[in-house]
Design a protein around this motif. Sequence first.
Motif, PDB file in Angstrom:
ATOM      1  N   ALA A  49       1.706 -12.701 -11.280  1.00 41.79           N
ATOM      2  CA  ALA A  49       1.975 -11.764 -10.185  1.00 41.79           C
ATOM      3  C   ALA A  49       2.092 -10.336 -10.712  1.00 41.79           C
ATOM      4  N   LEU A  50       2.549 -10.196 -11.938  1.00 42.69           N
ATOM      5  CA  LEU A  50       2.655  -8.856 -12.523  1.00 42.69           C
ATOM      6  C   LEU A  50       1.285  -8.229 -12.690  1.00 42.69           C
ATOM      7  N   ALA A  51       0.308  -9.022 -13.096  1.00 44.45           N
ATOM      8  CA  ALA A  51      -1.046  -8.506 -13.283  1.00 44.45           C
ATOM      9  C   ALA A  51      -1.754  -8.307 -11.951  1.00 44.45           C
ATOM     10  N   ASN A  52      -1.305  -8.979 -10.897  1.00 46.90           N
ATOM     11  CA  ASN A  52      -1.956  -8.881  -9.595  1.00 46.90           C
ATOM     12  C   ASN A  52      -1.527  -7.663  -8.797  1.00 46.90           C
ATOM     13  N   THR A  53      -0.591  -6.878  -9.317  1.00 47.54           N
ATOM     14  CA  THR A  53      -0.151  -5.688  -8.620  1.00 47.54           C
ATOM     15  C   THR A  53      -1.257  -4.648  -8.701  1.00 47.54           C
ATOM     16  N   ASP A  71      -2.877  11.825   0.612  1.00 47.62           N
ATOM     17  CA  ASP A  71      -3.387  10.643  -0.073  1.00 47.62           C
ATOM     18  C   ASP A  71      -3.155   9.405   0.759  1.00 47.62           C
ATOM     19  N   SER A  72      -4.011   8.408   0.553  1.00 45.32           N
ATOM     20  CA  SER A  72      -3.838   7.085   1.141  1.00 45.32           C
ATOM     21  C   SER A  72      -3.907   6.067   0.018  1.00 45.32           C
ATOM     22  N   PHE A  73      -3.046   5.078   0.069  1.00 41.37           N
ATOM     23  CA  PHE A  73      -2.971   4.076  -0.979  1.00 41.37           C
ATOM     24  C   PHE A  73      -2.911   2.682  -0.360  1.00 41.37           C
ATOM     25  N   ASP A  74      -3.564   1.721  -0.997  1.00 45.79           N
ATOM     26  CA  ASP A  74      -3.379   0.304  -0.697  1.00 45.79           C
ATOM     27  C   ASP A  74      -2.607  -0.264  -1.862  1.00 45.79           C
ATOM     28  N   ILE A  75      -1.422  -0.788  -1.586  1.00 44.93           N
ATOM     29  CA  ILE A  75      -0.515  -1.261  -2.628  1.00 44.93           C
ATOM     30  C   ILE A  75      -0.208  -2.720  -2.368  1.00 44.93           C
ATOM     31  N   THR A  76      -0.407  -3.570  -3.357  1.00 43.36           N
ATOM     32  CA  THR A  76      -0.092  -4.988  -3.210  1.00 43.36           C
ATOM     33  C   THR A  76       1.272  -5.267  -3.818  1.00 43.36           C
ATOM     34  N   VAL A  77       2.172  -5.831  -3.009  1.00 48.75           N
ATOM     35  CA  VAL A  77       3.488  -6.241  -3.484  1.00 48.75           C
ATOM     36  C   VAL A  77       3.420  -7.754  -3.691  1.00 48.75           C
ATOM     37  N   SER A 104       4.080  -8.453   7.978  1.00 48.14           N
ATOM     38  CA  SER A 104       5.204  -9.018   7.224  1.00 48.14           C
ATOM     39  C   SER A 104       6.185  -7.908   6.842  1.00 48.14           C
ATOM     40  N   ALA A 105       7.456  -8.157   7.090  1.00 47.86           N
ATOM     41  CA  ALA A 105       8.478  -7.164   6.764  1.00 47.86           C
ATOM     42  C   ALA A 105       8.791  -7.198   5.267  1.00 47.86           C
ATOM     43  N   LEU A 106       9.078  -6.023   4.717  1.00 48.82           N
ATOM     44  CA  LEU A 106       9.490  -5.874   3.321  1.00 48.82           C
ATOM     45  C   LEU A 106      10.851  -5.186   3.283  1.00 48.82           C
ATOM     46  N   ASP A 154       6.516 -15.890  -0.010  1.00 54.15           N
ATOM     47  CA  ASP A 154       5.744 -16.566  -1.056  1.00 54.15           C
ATOM     48  C   ASP A 154       4.268 -16.167  -1.024  1.00 54.15           C
ATOM     49  N   GLN A 155       3.953 -15.085  -0.312  1.00 52.61           N
ATOM     50  CA  GLN A 155       2.588 -14.551  -0.250  1.00 52.61           C
ATOM     51  C   GLN A 155       2.612 -13.056  -0.580  1.00 52.61           C
TER      52      GLN A 155
END
Length: 174
Positions: A49-53, A71-77, A104-106, A154-155
């Motif tokens: 998961a660390l590498a998938n960020t 700026d616009s960013f797509d960030i995977t948590v 999904s709420a964060l 879990d996603q």
Amino acid sequence: MQNTLSTPALIKSTVIALAIAAIALVSFILPAEYNIDPTGIGEKLGLTALANTTVTIEQQEQNTDTLELSDSFDITVPAGRGIEFKFDMRQFKKMKYEWSTEGSALYFDLHGEPEGDTTGYYESYAIATLAEMEGSFTAPFNGVHGWYWKNKTDQAINVKLKVNGEYTLIGLKK
């Protein structure tokens, strides 16, 4: 008298050290840094998961009259993980922001850390659990400002972040 190891003992020690290094490389380093997990241990330990960020910068525009950036960013948590996404800002500079997930709420903490502080102090501007937020803030001090997002699912969750203001991008902090 100085004790010395025999040549066979040195060779044996070297082989053991190399074997341990190879196991650490394959089991921990490759999954965490490169998402290469031949043993499956990295996924079980949550290292992949660390590498998938990932962060994708979609655009950058600069208004030369005000020195404002957009700026616009797509960030995977990653699932079950938290990440920080930061900007360097000078005191009294402003930032407008808008971020959203695909539903999904964060948990998040929008906060700042004063430049040069070594105590670990930070000032929170907003803390909540939401799927989207829009607003603005003025940096109360020189330093690093941005979001900590925590994904309790879990996603993996994708965040689309749009910002406009006077800042220098730092980006993802691991």
